[in-house]
Scaffold this motif. Structure first.
Motif, PDB file in Angstrom:
ATOM      1  N   TYR A 215       0.838  -1.195   0.000  1.00 42.45           N
ATOM      2  CA  TYR A 215       0.000   0.000   0.000  1.00 42.45           C
ATOM      3  C   TYR A 215       0.874   1.247   0.000  1.00 42.45           C
ATOM      4  O   TYR A 215       1.623   1.490   0.941  1.00 42.45           O
ATOM      5  CB  TYR A 215      -0.901  -0.028   1.237  1.00 42.45           C
ATOM      6  CG  TYR A 215      -1.692   1.235   1.502  1.00 42.45           C
ATOM      7  CD1 TYR A 215      -2.402   1.860   0.475  1.00 42.45           C
ATOM      8  CD2 TYR A 215      -1.744   1.786   2.776  1.00 42.45           C
ATOM      9  CE1 TYR A 215      -3.133   3.009   0.722  1.00 42.45           C
ATOM     10  CE2 TYR A 215      -2.482   2.935   3.036  1.00 42.45           C
ATOM     11  CZ  TYR A 215      -3.171   3.540   2.004  1.00 42.45           C
ATOM     12  OH  TYR A 215      -3.900   4.683   2.256  1.00 42.45           O
ATOM     13  N   VAL A 216       0.790   2.026  -1.091  1.00 39.29           N
ATOM     14  CA  VAL A 216       1.522   3.286  -1.214  1.00 39.29           C
ATOM     15  C   VAL A 216       0.490   4.352  -1.580  1.00 39.29           C
ATOM     16  O   VAL A 216       0.111   4.483  -2.750  1.00 39.29           O
ATOM     17  CB  VAL A 216       2.626   3.210  -2.294  1.00 39.29           C
ATOM     18  CG1 VAL A 216       3.466   4.488  -2.274  1.00 39.29           C
ATOM     19  CG2 VAL A 216       3.510   1.984  -2.085  1.00 39.29           C
ATOM     20  N   PRO A 217      -0.018   5.111  -0.612  1.00 40.69           N
ATOM     21  CA  PRO A 217      -1.187   5.968  -0.850  1.00 40.69           C
ATOM     22  C   PRO A 217      -0.982   7.107  -1.829  1.00 40.69           C
ATOM     23  O   PRO A 217      -1.946   7.614  -2.398  1.00 40.69           O
ATOM     24  CB  PRO A 217      -1.519   6.504   0.554  1.00 40.69           C
ATOM     25  CG  PRO A 217      -0.254   6.368   1.334  1.00 40.69           C
ATOM     26  CD  PRO A 217       0.424   5.153   0.788  1.00 40.69           C
ATOM     27  N   ASP A 218       0.259   7.515  -2.061  1.00 43.93           N
ATOM     28  CA  ASP A 218       0.528   8.623  -2.979  1.00 43.93           C
ATOM     29  C   ASP A 218       1.024   8.068  -4.313  1.00 43.93           C
ATOM     30  O   ASP A 218       2.004   7.325  -4.364  1.00 43.93           O
ATOM     31  CB  ASP A 218       1.572   9.559  -2.379  1.00 43.93           C
ATOM     32  CG  ASP A 218       1.824  10.765  -3.266  1.00 43.93           C
ATOM     33  OD1 ASP A 218       2.733  10.684  -4.126  1.00 43.93           O
ATOM     34  OD2 ASP A 218       1.115  11.771  -3.114  1.00 43.93           O
ATOM     35  N   LEU A 219       0.359   8.441  -5.411  1.00 38.80           N
ATOM     36  CA  LEU A 219       0.710   7.901  -6.723  1.00 38.80           C
ATOM     37  C   LEU A 219       2.119   8.293  -7.156  1.00 38.80           C
ATOM     38  O   LEU A 219       2.820   7.494  -7.790  1.00 38.80           O
ATOM     39  CB  LEU A 219      -0.303   8.375  -7.764  1.00 38.80           C
ATOM     40  CG  LEU A 219      -1.674   7.703  -7.752  1.00 38.80           C
ATOM     41  CD1 LEU A 219      -2.577   8.340  -8.805  1.00 38.80           C
ATOM     42  CD2 LEU A 219      -1.550   6.212  -7.994  1.00 38.80           C
ATOM     43  N   ASN A 220       2.532   9.508  -6.831  1.00 38.68           N
ATOM     44  CA  ASN A 220       3.893   9.922  -7.201  1.00 38.68           C
ATOM     45  C   ASN A 220       4.934   9.102  -6.446  1.00 38.68           C
ATOM     46  O   ASN A 220       5.951   8.684  -7.010  1.00 38.68           O
ATOM     47  CB  ASN A 220       4.082  11.414  -6.920  1.00 38.68           C
ATOM     48  CG  ASN A 220       3.335  12.281  -7.913  1.00 38.68           C
ATOM     49  OD1 ASN A 220       3.231  11.944  -9.086  1.00 38.68           O
ATOM     50  ND2 ASN A 220       2.789  13.387  -7.446  1.00 38.68           N
TER      51      ASN A 220
END
Length: 558
Positions: free
Chosen positions: A253-258
């Motif tokens: 889980y990596v909440p920021d797309l960048n």
């Protein structure tokens, strides 16, 4: 309530429309469609004889639901495909292929009667659950019964409520339908079978140990879920089908797309899909030597889902004005580099039931203002229109960490201010947005990427049917709270007719009515850019599923 907590919109102020429109040319980029070409993959050497290595999968939304029969989103289904098995599935060509079933039942092979009422399915033998127990026809019957249980919070009971006289005999299960239900074959392609021996007799079917420690028959076994971090699966070496060829799958889980793209670029992630590679990083991604870029048309539609219980949005004239005031072209060209196609329907153009005669969207702010004037919405002292004491003001929510969508929201704020409507951005984490906030229609409007159909079937009763409003019926996905008796009649007819040509005509008419009513404002059909690390073999885009990890059991490293 905590589910309605406001999340502050991203800082930085309003986006300059001119800056966005000029962004592609300043960067020296051609539209994606003319520039994108996937990196050549190495020639496969063939899968290993035993599971080897792992794949780390990046998701920008957290996996929240591990029970495969409950309401959930795309990331959850991406995990389900690896933990569980349906009776059959749809491959990337749209062909039904048997999974737990020995064959896919048809009228030709005698599995379905000519009138569509009697079904008989023969199951594979020798299939085992992850805990070593034998899989049987009783598990299938229990799954059907659980979906029909009014106390169980399932995604949809459509089709299953028509079952009667369900019988098992050895490795065979049969049933009779109360009436024909044409989409049922497709619905079953998205129905994962659950273990009777772990769930039967539960005091509360919505809260069992299985929810946190699922046991399936799929190519991977559940190991752990760490909130805010990852879900870890390990190879099921007793799997009955192809593979698995990897030892582990890690759904990170990596909440920021960048941030997720950065981890992909540096090699920490082996695959990113769903929301994929952000548009502002496409040019760089296409040049990376260690990356394969995949252009993936999806069945989903980027849209504004409107809550028709809202005092302003409930009025059709308001929805029509908002649609005319929306500059779709600016969103598609400035933010998505011209790749997606502006949508006029919830139905993807690839569907055999798509209505290609629908009127195309026109951006016409002057006409939008005229409609509002005629409907009695008068500009107030702050420029926001008012009628009978109700301001034409509403919030719009999406998941945090998606800068491209946040920019689209800012463009809409500017678009709609020009016609006297005020939209306030209210974004929140996915785990909050997709809980009661969505299911109980606590929102004013949502910006989401929605797949309205089920598998390859055009039935949308669960999305637009008057009896599919979860706040009222306890099931379904009609969170707009849309009700139109004529649409209800068409959708009911569409599931009862078996002739494909007749069904197509029914759904074309339904699309026209729904476009006129506008419970959702279609923006574009998704064409997603996904990425895999060079050397990862087996990735396949499939528009008939919600996540391209659907076949991760056959992935391996070259």
């Amino acid at each position: 309530m905590t589910d309605r907590r406001e999340a502050e919109s991203s800082g930085g102020g309003a986006v300059s429309r001119r800056a966005l429109l000029l962004g592609a040319s300043v960067l020296g980029l051609a539209p994606w469609g003319s520039q994108l070409q996937a990196q050549p993959a190495p020639k496969p050497k063939g899968p290993p004889s035993a599971p080897k290595g792992q794949a780390v999968i990046g998701y920008s939304q957290e996996i929240t639901v591990l029970h495969p029969l409950m309401p959930a989103n795309e990331v959850d289904q991406g995990v389900w495909w690896n933990l569980f098995s349906p009776l059959w599935a749809l491959d990337q060509a749209g062909k039904f292929v048997p999974v737990l079933a020995k064959d896919v039942p048809t009228v030709a092979n005698g599995g379905i009667s000519a009138d569509g009422l009697v079904w008989k399915v023969t199951l594979r033998e020798g299939v085992k659950w992850h805990d070593g127990r034998d899989f049987s026809a009783e598990d299938v019957r229990f799954t059907f019964d659980l979906i029909r249980n009014p106390q169980f919070r399932t995604r949809s009971r459509a089709g299953f409520s028509l079952l009667e006289d369900v019988k098992t005999e050895g490795s065979t299960i049969s049933w009779r339908m109360k009436e024909p239900f044409a989409p049922f074959l497709s619905f079953l392609a998205w129905t994962f079978i659950v273990p009777r021996h772990l769930l039967d007799g539960a005091a509360d079917p919505n809260a069992t140990p299985f929810h946190a420690n699922p046991i399936g028959t799929g190519p991977f076994k559940f190991v752990e879920r760490r909130t805010g971090s990852h879900v870890l699966l390990a190879a099921n070496t007793a799997y009955f089908g192809e593979g698995p060829y990897l030892e582990r799958l890690v759904f990170r889980y990596v909440p920021d797309l960048n941030a997720m793209y950065t981890q992909f670029r540096t090699g920490e992630l082996d695959y990113i899909g769903l929301q994929g590679i952000p548009p502002n990083h496409y040019a760089e991604a296409s040049t990376l030597k260690n990356v394969a870029v995949h252009l993936c048309p999806r069945a989903s539609v980027e849209n504004l889902t409107l809550n028709l219980a809202h005092p302003a949005l409930k009025e059709k004239a308001v929805r029509q004005a908002l649609y005319l005031g929306m500059d779709k072209k600016a969103i598609v060209e400035a933010l998505y580099y011209g790749l997606p196609l502006p949508a006029s329907s919830f139905m993807p153009p690839q569907s055999w039931a798509f209505n290609d005669a629908l009127p195309r969207h026109v951006h016409d702010p002057a006409k939008a203002r005229a409609i509002l004037d005629a409907a009695g919405w008068k500009p107030g002292p702050d420029g926001v229109r008012v009628k009978d004491g109700v301001r034409l003001a509403f919030t719009n929510s999406t998941t945090t960490g998606n800068p491209t969508r946040e920019q689209a929201q800012q463009l809409l704020v500017q678009d709609w201010a020009k016609i006297g409507a005020e939209m306030t951005i209210k974004n929140m984490p996915a785990a909050v947005l997709w809980a009661k906030f969505w299911a109980e229609s606590q929102f004013d409007s949502l910006m989401t990427n929605t797949t309205y159909t089920v598998a390859s079937d055009p039935d949308v009763m669960h999305r637009f049917g008057g009896k599919s409003i979860p706040l009222k019926a306890g099931t379904g996905s009609n969170v707009s709270q849309y009700e139109n008796p004529k649409v209800d009649g068409l959708l009911a007819k569409g599931i009862a007719v078996t002739d494909m040509a007749q069904r197509a005509e029914i759904y074309r008419e339904a699309q026209a009515l729904i476009l006129d009513d506008l419970p959702m404002l279609p923006i574009f059909q998704s064409v997603q850019v996904e990425g895999t690390k060079v050397g990862l073999i087996g990735f396949a885009n499939n528009v008939n599923v919600l996540s391209n990890t659907w076949n991760a059991g056959s992935w391996y490293w070259a």
